[in-house]
Design a protein around this motif. Structure first.
Motif, short mmCIF file in Angstrom:
data_model
loop_
_atom_site.label_atom_id
_atom_site.label_comp_id
_atom_site.label_asym_id
_atom_site.label_seq_id
_atom_site.Cartn_x
_atom_site.Cartn_y
_atom_site.Cartn_z
N GLU A 185 -50.98 24.45 -40.30
CA GLU A 185 -51.98 23.96 -39.35
C GLU A 185 -52.33 25.04 -38.33
OE1 GLU A 185 -52.52 20.19 -36.24
OE2 GLU A 185 -50.63 20.53 -37.29
N PHE A 186 -51.34 25.93 -38.03
CA PHE A 186 -51.53 26.98 -37.04
C PHE A 186 -51.08 28.32 -37.60
CE2 PHE A 186 -50.89 23.08 -34.59
CZ PHE A 186 -52.03 23.10 -33.78
N ASP A 187 -51.58 29.39 -36.98
CA ASP A 187 -51.11 30.73 -37.34
C ASP A 187 -49.81 31.06 -36.61
OD1 ASP A 187 -53.28 31.49 -39.07
OD2 ASP A 187 -54.53 31.66 -37.28
N VAL A 188 -49.71 30.60 -35.37
CA VAL A 188 -48.53 30.91 -34.58
C VAL A 188 -48.23 29.76 -33.64
CG1 VAL A 188 -49.89 32.16 -32.84
CG2 VAL A 188 -47.44 32.62 -33.06
N VAL A 189 -46.95 29.45 -33.50
CA VAL A 189 -46.50 28.43 -32.56
C VAL A 189 -45.50 29.07 -31.60
CG1 VAL A 189 -44.65 27.64 -34.11
CG2 VAL A 189 -45.47 26.14 -32.29
N LEU A 190 -45.55 28.65 -30.34
CA LEU A 190 -44.67 29.18 -29.32
C LEU A 190 -44.08 28.03 -28.51
CD1 LEU A 190 -47.76 30.75 -28.93
CD2 LEU A 190 -46.17 32.49 -28.19
N ALA A 191 -42.90 28.26 -27.96
CA ALA A 191 -42.27 27.27 -27.09
C ALA A 191 -41.55 27.99 -25.97
CB ALA A 191 -41.29 26.40 -27.88
N LEU A 239 -39.89 18.58 -27.69
CA LEU A 239 -41.35 18.76 -27.78
C LEU A 239 -41.80 18.94 -29.23
CD1 LEU A 239 -41.93 21.19 -24.77
CD2 LEU A 239 -42.50 18.76 -24.86
N LEU A 240 -40.97 19.61 -30.03
CA LEU A 240 -41.34 19.93 -31.40
C LEU A 240 -40.53 19.15 -32.43
CD1 LEU A 240 -41.67 23.79 -30.90
CD2 LEU A 240 -43.54 22.24 -31.51
N GLU A 241 -39.97 18.02 -32.01
CA GLU A 241 -39.11 17.25 -32.92
C GLU A 241 -39.89 16.70 -34.12
OE1 GLU A 241 -37.38 14.05 -30.82
OE2 GLU A 241 -39.28 13.20 -30.12
N GLY A 242 -41.19 16.50 -33.98
CA GLY A 242 -41.99 16.00 -35.10
C GLY A 242 -42.34 17.08 -36.11
N GLY A 243 -42.00 18.34 -35.80
CA GLY A 243 -42.32 19.44 -36.71
C GLY A 243 -43.75 19.92 -36.53
N ILE A 244 -43.99 21.13 -36.91
CA ILE A 244 -45.32 21.71 -36.82
C ILE A 244 -45.43 22.78 -37.90
CG2 ILE A 244 -44.63 23.45 -35.11
CD1 ILE A 244 -47.41 23.02 -33.81
N ARG A 245 -46.52 22.78 -38.64
CA ARG A 245 -46.71 23.74 -39.73
C ARG A 245 -47.41 24.98 -39.20
NH1 ARG A 245 -48.63 19.10 -41.76
NH2 ARG A 245 -50.75 19.95 -41.97
N SER A 246 -46.71 26.09 -39.23
CA SER A 246 -47.26 27.33 -38.69
C SER A 246 -46.82 28.50 -39.54
CB SER A 246 -46.77 27.52 -37.25
OG SER A 246 -47.25 28.73 -36.70
N ARG A 247 -47.68 29.49 -39.68
CA ARG A 247 -47.35 30.67 -40.48
C ARG A 247 -46.32 31.54 -39.77
NH1 ARG A 247 -52.73 33.69 -41.55
NH2 ARG A 247 -51.46 34.80 -43.09
N ALA A 248 -46.36 31.56 -38.45
CA ALA A 248 -45.44 32.39 -37.67
C ALA A 248 -45.04 31.65 -36.41
CB ALA A 248 -46.08 33.74 -37.32
N ALA A 249 -43.91 32.04 -35.84
CA ALA A 249 -43.46 31.50 -34.56
C ALA A 249 -42.91 32.65 -33.73
CB ALA A 249 -42.39 30.44 -34.76
N LEU A 250 -43.19 32.62 -32.45
CA LEU A 250 -42.65 33.59 -31.52
C LEU A 250 -41.61 32.88 -30.67
CD1 LEU A 250 -46.03 35.25 -30.65
CD2 LEU A 250 -44.05 36.52 -31.45
#
Length: 371
Positions: free
Chosen positions: A8-14, A128-139
């Protein structure tokens, strides 16, 4: 990551967002009992927002999971990130009766010093991210990763689903430099420390020696060296690359490392050669330090195109040769330069007064390990 479930995203951050106030052009050094005037001032979202804006301005689909206070600072940061910078905040929360962390950054002599006040978030990144998130990369921040006691944090779940984890780490204020802090690297794709951090954690005397030691822990290591450029080692291919910095007049170094990391993620996701990725990231970082404001100093494609035009017109043969690849990368449709930090921010009646993800906070405790 299954082909039937595209990211869904290219990058996710927290991580935490700060409201940054940056002063530049001091008429003297601050000392007890004196008043110092600054010729420049800017306001911008800071902390993890530096990375989010840097990635989004280069066209990456960017999601941020964070907690914002329902005060003027927090609502202004929320508005800037979501409405003006295109960062997805669907995983974030706006909390009433909880104030946003504030950092005052003073830029001088090519570096900066900061004073921060804030509280630990009453909602964890994992929640915040307990539901999961589809991302190609994470920082992700290696400090937060190594202190995670749950053993199944959001970034580990993401890594198992095929997300490439790019780890960074902040300065160890205790200066213990415990090698155990590096343990999460075994689940990461890349690590991007600066030279001082890399040498301290590996007990090596040079950035190159530190990079070689870290390459034994992670597939890809990038050590940024400020005005001396950057070094990268791909342990899977054995490739070792170093590039010089791009000469500019530096105004404010706030967020420069974040801009470098966001740019490097872009090049990696586009499968650019390692040297090209490193050179592009060095350029973006250099363009950022010419402006004050951390996140809002990050360049967009319009800024990169403007720089490339100047280099070709000025006849700098070395830079023109080194960055010749930009002619193939720049978008066909000319982009405008992006907005910079300003001395003030919107009045309260210009800001949203509520947000569907608002929640009440738990007891507040002093913030630890801010940046």
């Amino acid at each position: 990551m299954a082909e039937t479930e595209p990211a869904e995203f290219d990058v996710v951050l927290a991580g935490p967002v700060f409201f940054d106030i940056i002063f530049t052009g001091l008429d003297s050094k601050p000392s007890a009992g004196t008043e110092v005037w600054a010729s420049g001032m800017g306001s911008s979202p800071g902390g993890i927002a530096n990375l989010a804006v840097a990635a989004s301005r280069l066209g990456l689909r960017t999601a941020l999971a964070s907690v914002f206070g329902d005060d003027v600072y927090g609502r202004w940061c929320w508005d800037v990130l979501s409405s003006r910078e295109g960062v997805d905040l669907s995983q974030s929360r706006l909390l009433p009766d909880w104030h946003t962390a504030v950092t005052v950054s003073v830029a001088e002599d090519g570096d900066r010093s900061m004073v921060t006040h804030g509280h630990d978030s009453p909602i964890s990144d994992d929640t915040l991210l307990e539901g999961g998130i589809r991302s190609r990369a994470a920082l992700a921040d290696l400090g937060a990763m190594s202190s995670d006691a749950a053993g199944d944090s959001w970034w580990l779940r993401a890594a198992r689903n095929g997300t490439r984890i790019f780890a960074d780490i902040g300065w160890d204020s205790a200066e213990a430099w415990d090698p155990n802090d590096l343990a999460p690297l075994e689940s990461c794709y890349a690590f991007t420390p600066n030279s001082r951090e890399a040498m301290a954690y590996t007990r090596q005397d040079t950035p190159l020696a530190a990079a070689r030691a870290l390459a034994k822990r992670v597939p890809l290591v990038v050590v940024t060296c400020g005005s001396d450029g950057a070094i990268a080692i791909d342990s899977e291919t054995g490739e070792q690359i170093s590039v010089p910095s791009v000469p500019v007049t530096a105004l404010d170094a706030t967020g420069a490392g974040d801009v470098f990391a966001g740019s490097f993620v872009l090049g990696t996701l586009r499968d650019w050669p390692l040297e090209q990725r490193l050179s592009f990231s060095a350029l973006c970082s250099a363009l950022a330090v010419q402006h004050f404001g951390g996140s809002l100093a990050a360049p967009g494609w319009g800024d990169i195109a403007d720089w490339w035009d100047r280099i070709r017109l000025d006849g700098d043969r070395d830079l023109a040769k080194r960055y010749g690849f930009l002619s193939d990368l720049l978008p066909a449709e000319r982009a405008s330069a992006v907005r910079r930090a300003e001395a003030t921010f919107y009045l309260t009646d210009h800001l949203p007064t509520s947000e569907p993800h608002s929640e009440s906070p738990a007891d507040q405790t002093p913030m630890r390990g801010t940046r």
